[in-house]
Design a protein around this motif. Structure first.
Motif: not given
Length: 121
Positions: A30-38
């Protein structure tokens, strides 16, 4: 969107000698804060589907402790839109289906295979 691809095939028969239910899980991140915004944006959208085709009727007979089930698919409705990890305490549903049916769901959906405690393979 990235180009589509076939992630893989997995055949998991509902064995009669099981070790219990699977753990709740997703088939993707899932989307995680540590991922790049893209990447976060990509993971907030449906970008993959899972297909489940039961090889036997998925049913439950009886009630409570005396229930005989043939390995249902448990799902947590709405969990594909939840960006938190976990969420196992939310209400879940057990999906029943006829042999050869097709169950399609978002790969972000929390789900698990339930034990086959019947004599059916």
């Amino acid at each position: 969107f990235p180009k589509g691809y076939l992630n893989g095939w997995n055949a998991a028969p509902a064995w009669t000698e099981t070790i219990g239910d699977q753990s709740w899980h997703r088939d993707t991140r899932i989307a995680e804060p540590s991922m790049p915004l893209e990447r976060q944006e990509l993971h907030r959208q449906c970008f993959g589907l899972a297909m489940f085709i039961p090889l036997l009727d998925m049913i439950c007979l009886g009630e409570f402790d005396d229930r005989i089930c043939t390995g249902l698919l448990g799902v947590i409705p709405g969990s594909h839109q939840d960006t938190r990890s976990g969420g196992y305490d939310r209400p879940h549903r057990n999906i029943t289906a006829k042999k050869g049916s097709v169950v399609i769901y978002d790969t972000r959906l929390y789900h698990r295979g339930l034990e086959n405690n019947s004599s059916a393979l």
